[in-house]
Design a protein around this motif. Sequence first.
Motif, short mmCIF file in Angstrom:
data_model
loop_
_atom_site.label_atom_id
_atom_site.label_comp_id
_atom_site.label_asym_id
_atom_site.label_seq_id
_atom_site.Cartn_x
_atom_site.Cartn_y
_atom_site.Cartn_z
N ILE A 296 1.58 9.62 -2.28
CA ILE A 296 1.90 8.29 -1.49
C ILE A 296 1.24 7.12 -2.20
CG2 ILE A 296 1.16 7.11 0.68
CD1 ILE A 296 1.67 9.78 2.18
N ALA B 231 3.18 4.02 -3.95
CA ALA B 231 2.76 2.59 -3.56
C ALA B 231 2.21 1.80 -4.68
CB ALA B 231 1.62 2.67 -2.43
N GLU B 232 1.54 2.32 -5.53
CA GLU B 232 1.10 1.73 -6.64
C GLU B 232 2.16 1.22 -7.55
OE1 GLU B 232 -1.56 2.72 -10.68
OE2 GLU B 232 -2.33 3.14 -8.80
N THR C 222 5.68 0.74 -6.85
CA THR C 222 6.36 0.16 -6.18
C THR C 222 6.00 -1.18 -5.68
OG1 THR C 222 6.41 1.34 -4.42
CG2 THR C 222 7.92 2.21 -5.81
N ILE D 126 4.89 -1.31 -2.67
CA ILE D 126 5.23 -1.16 -1.18
C ILE D 126 3.89 -0.54 -0.75
CG2 ILE D 126 6.53 0.03 0.47
CD1 ILE D 126 8.90 0.53 -1.73
N ASP D 127 3.69 -1.10 0.59
CA ASP D 127 2.44 -0.84 1.45
C ASP D 127 2.53 0.67 1.44
OD1 ASP D 127 -0.07 -1.44 2.86
OD2 ASP D 127 1.46 -0.91 4.83
N LYS D 128 1.22 1.31 1.36
CA LYS D 128 1.03 2.69 1.79
C LYS D 128 1.52 3.28 3.02
CE LYS D 128 -2.95 3.71 -1.41
NZ LYS D 128 -4.38 4.38 -1.28
N ASP E 247 4.08 2.08 4.78
CA ASP E 247 5.53 2.15 4.54
C ASP E 247 5.90 3.27 3.64
OD1 ASP E 247 5.64 0.02 6.12
OD2 ASP E 247 5.94 -1.32 4.47
N VAL E 248 5.17 3.62 2.74
CA VAL E 248 5.60 4.80 1.86
C VAL E 248 5.38 6.09 2.42
CG1 VAL E 248 4.87 6.00 -0.26
CG2 VAL E 248 5.12 3.40 -0.22
N GLN E 249 4.16 6.25 3.45
CA GLN E 249 3.96 7.34 4.05
C GLN E 249 5.08 7.87 5.10
OE1 GLN E 249 -0.03 7.49 6.02
NE2 GLN E 249 0.45 9.65 6.74
#
Length: 101
Positions: A7, A11-12, A14, A16-18, A20-22
């Motif tokens: 995750i 996140a790093e 892309t 994208i917020d962690k 949202d990724v989770q």
Amino acid sequence: MTKADVIAEIAEKTGIDKADVQHTIETFFTVIKNNLAKNENIYVRGFGSFINKKRARKVARNISKNTAMVIDEHFIPSFKPAKVFVEQVKTQVKHSENVSA
């Protein structure tokens, strides 16, 4: 590597917020589990297949009690990687072994 590591890396890479990724990863796993439970296989081109493998009925032995028991036919979830995926891992592992040697 743990799920949290995956995750964090996604996140790093892309932005994208962690959280949202989770949520996306958890939903992905839920979709896979639910579809396999309904006996529907999932095919991801270039990555692999999530499938149910059929295990035949068999007689097993309980060696501590010296008894036989029957294990009925059943299905187990399985992952079969795509050829492209397997070849990529083989070449990367072989390359890293040659570099470190």
